[in-house]
Scaffold this motif. Structure first.
Motif, PDB file in Angstrom:
ATOM      1  N   TRP A 175       0.857  -1.189   0.000  1.00 50.59           N
ATOM      2  CA  TRP A 175       0.000   0.000   0.000  1.00 50.59           C
ATOM      3  C   TRP A 175       0.889   1.233   0.000  1.00 50.59           C
ATOM      4  O   TRP A 175       1.802   1.340   0.828  1.00 50.59           O
ATOM      5  CB  TRP A 175      -0.889   0.015   1.247  1.00 50.59           C
ATOM      6  CG  TRP A 175      -1.997  -0.995   1.217  1.00 50.59           C
ATOM      7  CD1 TRP A 175      -2.108  -2.102   1.989  1.00 50.59           C
ATOM      8  CD2 TRP A 175      -3.152  -0.964   0.376  1.00 50.59           C
ATOM      9  NE1 TRP A 175      -3.260  -2.772   1.683  1.00 50.59           N
ATOM     10  CE2 TRP A 175      -3.920  -2.102   0.694  1.00 50.59           C
ATOM     11  CE3 TRP A 175      -3.616  -0.105  -0.619  1.00 50.59           C
ATOM     12  CZ2 TRP A 175      -5.123  -2.398   0.065  1.00 50.59           C
ATOM     13  CZ3 TRP A 175      -4.814  -0.407  -1.245  1.00 50.59           C
ATOM     14  CH2 TRP A 175      -5.554  -1.520  -0.914  1.00 50.59           C
ATOM     15  N   ASN A 176       0.600   2.145  -0.892  1.00 55.12           N
ATOM     16  CA  ASN A 176       1.383   3.381  -0.933  1.00 55.12           C
ATOM     17  C   ASN A 176       0.463   4.579  -0.728  1.00 55.12           C
ATOM     18  O   ASN A 176      -0.536   4.733  -1.439  1.00 55.12           O
ATOM     19  CB  ASN A 176       2.118   3.496  -2.269  1.00 55.12           C
ATOM     20  CG  ASN A 176       3.014   4.717  -2.302  1.00 55.12           C
ATOM     21  OD1 ASN A 176       3.657   5.052  -1.301  1.00 55.12           O
ATOM     22  ND2 ASN A 176       3.059   5.395  -3.428  1.00 55.12           N
ATOM     23  N   ASN A 177       0.815   5.404   0.245  1.00 60.06           N
ATOM     24  CA  ASN A 177      -0.021   6.561   0.573  1.00 60.06           C
ATOM     25  C   ASN A 177       0.501   7.812  -0.117  1.00 60.06           C
ATOM     26  O   ASN A 177       1.555   8.338   0.253  1.00 60.06           O
ATOM     27  CB  ASN A 177      -0.061   6.750   2.090  1.00 60.06           C
ATOM     28  CG  ASN A 177      -0.897   5.668   2.738  1.00 60.06           C
ATOM     29  OD1 ASN A 177      -2.123   5.688   2.661  1.00 60.06           O
ATOM     30  ND2 ASN A 177      -0.241   4.680   3.317  1.00 60.06           N
ATOM     31  N   LEU A 178      -0.240   8.254  -1.097  1.00 62.10           N
ATOM     32  CA  LEU A 178       0.189   9.404  -1.898  1.00 62.10           C
ATOM     33  C   LEU A 178      -0.236  10.731  -1.272  1.00 62.10           C
ATOM     34  O   LEU A 178       0.112  11.787  -1.776  1.00 62.10           O
ATOM     35  CB  LEU A 178      -0.392   9.303  -3.311  1.00 62.10           C
ATOM     36  CG  LEU A 178       0.142   8.125  -4.126  1.00 62.10           C
ATOM     37  CD1 LEU A 178      -0.892   7.623  -5.105  1.00 62.10           C
ATOM     38  CD2 LEU A 178       1.410   8.517  -4.864  1.00 62.10           C
ATOM     39  N   GLU A 179      -1.037  10.642  -0.213  1.00 67.16           N
ATOM     40  CA  GLU A 179      -1.495  11.877   0.429  1.00 67.16           C
ATOM     41  C   GLU A 179      -0.970  11.949   1.849  1.00 67.16           C
ATOM     42  O   GLU A 179      -0.902  10.942   2.547  1.00 67.16           O
ATOM     43  CB  GLU A 179      -3.026  11.921   0.442  1.00 67.16           C
ATOM     44  CG  GLU A 179      -3.590  12.208  -0.930  1.00 67.16           C
ATOM     45  CD  GLU A 179      -5.055  11.805  -1.058  1.00 67.16           C
ATOM     46  OE1 GLU A 179      -5.687  11.459  -0.046  1.00 67.16           O
ATOM     47  OE2 GLU A 179      -5.537  11.814  -2.207  1.00 67.16           O
ATOM     48  N   ARG A 180      -0.611  13.175   2.242  1.00 64.64           N
ATOM     49  CA  ARG A 180      -0.047  13.373   3.582  1.00 64.64           C
ATOM     50  C   ARG A 180      -1.070  12.971   4.642  1.00 64.64           C
ATOM     51  O   ARG A 180      -0.754  12.325   5.620  1.00 64.64           O
ATOM     52  CB  ARG A 180       0.354  14.850   3.732  1.00 64.64           C
ATOM     53  CG  ARG A 180       1.271  15.103   4.906  1.00 64.64           C
ATOM     54  CD  ARG A 180       1.747  16.543   4.960  1.00 64.64           C
ATOM     55  NE  ARG A 180       3.063  16.733   4.364  1.00 64.64           N
ATOM     56  CZ  ARG A 180       3.306  17.384   3.240  1.00 64.64           C
ATOM     57  NH1 ARG A 180       2.316  17.906   2.575  1.00 64.64           N
ATOM     58  NH2 ARG A 180       4.521  17.514   2.773  1.00 64.64           N
ATOM     59  N   GLN A 181      -2.322  13.354   4.404  1.00 66.95           N
ATOM     60  CA  GLN A 181      -3.399  13.065   5.359  1.00 66.95           C
ATOM     61  C   GLN A 181      -4.218  11.894   4.818  1.00 66.95           C
ATOM     62  O   GLN A 181      -4.926  12.049   3.821  1.00 66.95           O
ATOM     63  CB  GLN A 181      -4.269  14.320   5.474  1.00 66.95           C
ATOM     64  CG  GLN A 181      -5.103  14.409   6.738  1.00 66.95           C
ATOM     65  CD  GLN A 181      -4.259  14.307   7.999  1.00 66.95           C
ATOM     66  OE1 GLN A 181      -3.219  14.939   8.112  1.00 66.95           O
ATOM     67  NE2 GLN A 181      -4.688  13.461   8.926  1.00 66.95           N
ATOM     68  N   PRO A 182      -4.114  10.676   5.420  1.00 66.45           N
ATOM     69  CA  PRO A 182      -4.839   9.536   4.867  1.00 66.45           C
ATOM     70  C   PRO A 182      -6.356   9.766   4.854  1.00 66.45           C
ATOM     71  O   PRO A 182      -6.918  10.278   5.820  1.00 66.45           O
ATOM     72  CB  PRO A 182      -4.480   8.379   5.814  1.00 66.45           C
ATOM     73  CG  PRO A 182      -3.324   8.841   6.624  1.00 66.45           C
ATOM     74  CD  PRO A 182      -3.359  10.335   6.641  1.00 66.45           C
ATOM     75  N   SER A 183      -7.006   9.393   3.748  1.00 63.61           N
ATOM     76  CA  SER A 183      -8.462   9.499   3.636  1.00 63.61           C
ATOM     77  C   SER A 183      -9.094   8.338   4.398  1.00 63.61           C
ATOM     78  O   SER A 183      -8.409   7.385   4.794  1.00 63.61           O
ATOM     79  CB  SER A 183      -8.864   9.424   2.164  1.00 63.61           C
ATOM     80  OG  SER A 183      -8.495   8.148   1.659  1.00 63.61           O
ATOM     81  N   LEU A 184     -10.412   8.387   4.550  1.00 60.63           N
ATOM     82  CA  LEU A 184     -11.124   7.281   5.199  1.00 60.63           C
ATOM     83  C   LEU A 184     -10.900   5.994   4.386  1.00 60.63           C
ATOM     84  O   LEU A 184     -10.707   4.917   4.949  1.00 60.63           O
ATOM     85  CB  LEU A 184     -12.622   7.628   5.278  1.00 60.63           C
ATOM     86  CG  LEU A 184     -13.504   6.677   6.064  1.00 60.63           C
ATOM     87  CD1 LEU A 184     -12.995   6.496   7.498  1.00 60.63           C
ATOM     88  CD2 LEU A 184     -14.944   7.196   6.080  1.00 60.63           C
ATOM     89  N   ALA A 185     -10.912   6.124   3.065  1.00 60.36           N
ATOM     90  CA  ALA A 185     -10.666   4.949   2.209  1.00 60.36           C
ATOM     91  C   ALA A 185      -9.279   4.372   2.492  1.00 60.36           C
ATOM     92  O   ALA A 185      -9.109   3.155   2.622  1.00 60.36           O
ATOM     93  CB  ALA A 185     -10.777   5.344   0.737  1.00 60.36           C
ATOM     94  N   ALA A 186      -8.287   5.244   2.616  1.00 60.27           N
ATOM     95  CA  ALA A 186      -6.914   4.771   2.860  1.00 60.27           C
ATOM     96  C   ALA A 186      -6.809   4.048   4.208  1.00 60.27           C
ATOM     97  O   ALA A 186      -6.063   3.082   4.343  1.00 60.27           O
ATOM     98  CB  ALA A 186      -5.946   5.950   2.812  1.00 60.27           C
ATOM     99  N   GLU A 187      -7.573   4.519   5.176  1.00 59.44           N
ATOM    100  CA  GLU A 187      -7.524   3.873   6.502  1.00 59.44           C
ATOM    101  C   GLU A 187      -8.193   2.494   6.499  1.00 59.44           C
ATOM    102  O   GLU A 187      -7.814   1.617   7.258  1.00 59.44           O
ATOM    103  CB  GLU A 187      -8.218   4.763   7.540  1.00 59.44           C
ATOM    104  CG  GLU A 187      -7.355   5.936   7.966  1.00 59.44           C
ATOM    105  CD  GLU A 187      -8.116   6.925   8.831  1.00 59.44           C
ATOM    106  OE1 GLU A 187      -9.283   6.665   9.166  1.00 59.44           O
ATOM    107  OE2 GLU A 187      -7.515   7.968   9.151  1.00 59.44           O
ATOM    108  N   THR A 188      -9.191   2.331   5.636  1.00 59.25           N
ATOM    109  CA  THR A 188      -9.998   1.099   5.693  1.00 59.25           C
ATOM    110  C   THR A 188      -9.657   0.096   4.586  1.00 59.25           C
ATOM    111  O   THR A 188     -10.028  -1.079   4.694  1.00 59.25           O
ATOM    112  CB  THR A 188     -11.502   1.452   5.626  1.00 59.25           C
ATOM    113  OG1 THR A 188     -11.717   2.297   4.489  1.00 59.25           O
ATOM    114  CG2 THR A 188     -11.947   2.178   6.883  1.00 59.25           C
TER     115      THR A 188
END
Ligand code: ATP
Ligand code: MG
Length: 235
Positions: A175-188
């Motif tokens: 998983w790669n996080n392209l945004e500094r602030q994870p979205s709800l989708a990124a968390e789940t």
């Protein structure tokens, strides 16, 4: 002959080069010799009369590779399109046998060789020949980089299914996080994926502030270290 890995992704611009650089940095700092290949790079900008392959140059620098860029990236194309389409428009014939020869030569001199695709797994290098075919030809286990955002459950599941259907060995996904602030989708997303596949998650890369080799090596050791033991032990 050293080990090789093929880095693909759920889409273009999802962090394949970042993950390839992180792995190269970690392997390099672990004392391994690291080979690098980006067989085709599109969207190259002309610099000093030559097409400049940005990904290949970043990879070469992080890996500390002495190989000439002509071998690391034998096909450089202007149009920001799939390689087969960009090549056709430029009148270039991509020669898969040549890519294989260069890969074999680089892999024979290095402990581990990292090959980065372009876009996702089914992007064509030739009209009827995709990166999945190339990974199969080179007998490379695949690592899938997934942009951790809304839509990724579907994109990653499709990529995993497609890899399985083609008989590719998938070492895992990242998983790669392209945004500094994870979205709800990124968390789940990570938990949701676990119900959909038995393929291991190798880890999660946060938003990265430094692309410097040592910082990347440290981050990747923390985040993916355990998952890489198997790959390295197979050497
Ligand atoms: N974890 C991250 N943190 C911060 N920035 C990131 C991260 N991952 C990727 N990026 C940035 O996002 C952009 C796309 O990443 P990258 O170039 O690695 O994608 P790619 O999948 O290799 O793209 P391509 O299909 O063009 O090869 C780059 O500007 C990169 O620096
Ligand atoms: Mg890239």
């Amino acid at each position: 002959m050293g080990t090789g890995i093929f880095i693909t992704g759920t889409d273009t611009a999802v962090g394949k080069t970042l993950v390839a650089c992180g792995l190269a940095a970690l392997f390099k700092e672990s004392g391994l010799s690291v080979g690098i290949m980006k067989p085709a790079e599109t969207g190259c900008i002309e610099k000093d009369g030559e097409l400049f392959p940005e990904d290949a140059v970043r990879l070469k620098n992080v890996a500390g590779s002495d190989d000439p860029l002509e071998n690391i990236c034998p096909y450089r194309l202007v149009d920001p399109l799939a390689p087969s389409v960009a090549a056709e428009r430029a009148g270039v014939k991509i020669d898969i046998a040549r890519i294989r020869r260069i890969y074999d030569e680089i892999a024979s001199r290095n402990d581990i060789t990292i090959v980065e695709g372009a876009g996702g797994l089914l992007v064509p290098l030739l009209p009827h020949y995709t990166y999945a075919d190339l990974a199969k030809l080179l007998k490379l286990p695949v690592i899938i980089v997934a942009a951790n955002r809304l839509g990724a459950i579907n994109h990653l599941s499709l990529t995993l299914e497609s890899a399985a259907a083609r008989g590719l060995r998938v070492a895992g996904y990242v998983w790669n996080n392209l945004e500094r602030q994870p979205s709800l989708a990124a968390e789940t997303n990570p938990d949701a994926l676990r119900f959909l596949t038995a393929v291991p998650c190798m880890g999660e890369i946060p938003y990265v502030e430094s692309f410097e080799r040592h910082a990347l090596a440290k981050l990747f050791a923390e985040r993916l270290g355990g998952a890489l033991d198997g790959l390295l032990k197979r050497r």
